[in-house]
Write a protein that holds these residues in place. Sequence first.
Motif, PDB file in Angstrom:
ATOM      1  N   VAL A   6     -34.047  -7.994  45.462  1.00 11.33           N
ATOM      2  CA  VAL A   6     -33.083  -8.274  44.400  1.00 11.33           C
ATOM      3  C   VAL A   6     -33.777  -7.969  43.083  1.00 11.33           C
ATOM      4  O   VAL A   6     -34.806  -8.564  42.758  1.00 11.33           O
ATOM      5  CB  VAL A   6     -32.610  -9.752  44.413  1.00 11.33           C
ATOM      6  N   LEU A   7     -33.224  -7.017  42.336  1.00 12.52           N
ATOM      7  CA  LEU A   7     -33.733  -6.692  41.007  1.00 12.52           C
ATOM      8  C   LEU A   7     -32.881  -7.403  39.960  1.00 12.52           C
ATOM      9  O   LEU A   7     -31.650  -7.294  39.990  1.00 12.52           O
ATOM     10  CB  LEU A   7     -33.663  -5.190  40.735  1.00 12.52           C
ATOM     11  N   LYS A  40     -30.821 -18.271  45.863  1.00  5.46           N
ATOM     12  CA  LYS A  40     -30.808 -17.932  47.288  1.00  5.46           C
ATOM     13  C   LYS A  40     -31.960 -16.985  47.631  1.00  5.46           C
ATOM     14  O   LYS A  40     -32.656 -17.165  48.626  1.00  5.46           O
ATOM     15  CB  LYS A  40     -29.468 -17.279  47.646  1.00  5.46           C
ATOM     16  N   ALA A  41     -32.163 -15.979  46.780  1.00  3.93           N
ATOM     17  CA  ALA A  41     -33.235 -15.009  47.015  1.00  3.93           C
ATOM     18  C   ALA A  41     -34.597 -15.690  46.988  1.00  3.93           C
ATOM     19  O   ALA A  41     -35.472 -15.376  47.799  1.00  3.93           O
ATOM     20  CB  ALA A  41     -33.176 -13.902  45.965  1.00  3.93           C
ATOM     21  N   SER A  42     -34.778 -16.630  46.068  1.00  2.00           N
ATOM     22  CA  SER A  42     -36.062 -17.328  45.921  1.00  2.00           C
ATOM     23  C   SER A  42     -36.405 -18.178  47.143  1.00  2.00           C
ATOM     24  O   SER A  42     -37.580 -18.430  47.411  1.00  2.00           O
ATOM     25  CB  SER A  42     -36.033 -18.236  44.696  1.00  2.00           C
ATOM     26  N   SER A  43     -35.394 -18.602  47.856  1.00  2.00           N
ATOM     27  CA  SER A  43     -35.629 -19.503  48.985  1.00  2.00           C
ATOM     28  C   SER A  43     -35.825 -18.774  50.308  1.00  2.00           C
ATOM     29  O   SER A  43     -36.081 -19.409  51.327  1.00  2.00           O
ATOM     30  CB  SER A  43     -34.458 -20.478  49.112  1.00  2.00           C
ATOM     31  N   ARG A  44     -35.725 -17.453  50.297  1.00  2.00           N
ATOM     32  CA  ARG A  44     -35.795 -16.702  51.554  1.00  2.00           C
ATOM     33  C   ARG A  44     -37.069 -15.883  51.662  1.00  2.00           C
ATOM     34  O   ARG A  44     -37.491 -15.246  50.696  1.00  2.00           O
ATOM     35  CB  ARG A  44     -34.577 -15.784  51.670  1.00  2.00           C
ATOM     36  N   ASP A  45     -37.653 -15.871  52.860  1.00  2.00           N
ATOM     37  CA  ASP A  45     -38.871 -15.102  53.095  1.00  2.00           C
ATOM     38  C   ASP A  45     -38.611 -13.609  53.267  1.00  2.00           C
ATOM     39  O   ASP A  45     -39.522 -12.806  53.100  1.00  2.00           O
ATOM     40  CB  ASP A  45     -39.591 -15.617  54.348  1.00  2.00           C
ATOM     41  N   ASP A  46     -37.382 -13.249  53.632  1.00  2.00           N
ATOM     42  CA  ASP A  46     -37.067 -11.845  53.882  1.00  2.00           C
ATOM     43  C   ASP A  46     -36.499 -11.144  52.649  1.00  2.00           C
ATOM     44  O   ASP A  46     -35.998 -10.028  52.737  1.00  2.00           O
ATOM     45  CB  ASP A  46     -36.094 -11.716  55.051  1.00  2.00           C
ATOM     46  N   VAL A  47     -36.581 -11.803  51.485  1.00  3.31           N
ATOM     47  CA  VAL A  47     -36.054 -11.247  50.233  1.00  3.31           C
ATOM     48  C   VAL A  47     -37.146 -11.303  49.175  1.00  3.31           C
ATOM     49  O   VAL A  47     -37.799 -12.322  48.999  1.00  3.31           O
ATOM     50  CB  VAL A  47     -34.814 -12.038  49.742  1.00  3.31           C
ATOM     51  N   ASP A  48     -37.333 -10.180  48.496  1.00  7.06           N
ATOM     52  CA  ASP A  48     -38.237 -10.141  47.343  1.00  7.06           C
ATOM     53  C   ASP A  48     -37.407 -10.127  46.073  1.00  7.06           C
ATOM     54  O   ASP A  48     -36.456  -9.344  45.955  1.00  7.06           O
ATOM     55  CB  ASP A  48     -39.122  -8.897  47.389  1.00  7.06           C
ATOM     56  N   LEU A  49     -37.771 -10.977  45.145  1.00  6.64           N
ATOM     57  CA  LEU A  49     -37.102 -11.075  43.855  1.00  6.64           C
ATOM     58  C   LEU A  49     -38.006 -10.431  42.809  1.00  6.64           C
ATOM     59  O   LEU A  49     -39.178 -10.807  42.684  1.00  6.64           O
ATOM     60  CB  LEU A  49     -36.851 -12.544  43.524  1.00  6.64           C
TER      61      LEU A  49
END
Length: 179
Positions: A6-7, A40-49
């Motif tokens: 997520v950019l 949501k992105a911050s709480s997930r291991d499969d998402v880079d913010l």
Amino acid sequence: MSDTVVLVIDMLNTYTHPDAEKLSPHVEEIIEPLSGLISKASSRDDVDLIYVNDNYGDFTAGFGDLVRSALNGDRPDLVEPIVPPEDCRKMTKVRHSAFYATPLAYLLTQLQPQRVILTGQVTEQCILYTALDAYVRHFPVVVPPDAVAHIDPELSDAALTMMESNMSADIVPAAECLL
């Protein structure tokens, strides 16, 4: 490797520029869906913010300086809900595309995301140019229209259409981006 990146583009803004009066009402509309997506992105291991923000010509400014300036600007209410978490990646840019003169292309090549979600401002400028640069580098693009702000509604609509038609971008609401 990340499934999703997520950019968050150019959201650290003082709102003291000539287009601020036109832009800020549209930013108000995206704050809630964008802050929800960031959370949501911050709480997930499969998402880079990743936050990428214009340095506004100040090449001495660190990322923390940009955050402080934005929080001390004319619209801190538009900045406080989306302040970058400490553990996310951050970089500055100098022009419209988040790829131009930044290490973003290299980072994304290392992360190998299955998709790159573009959020922030301005839809018809920085979001559009970043989408094109992501597309030509073969990164699948997703744009949530409720998490990007515009100055000109007609140009924004045209930009979203171009991203979908010409760059194969998925245009989906923020709430559906990380299902």
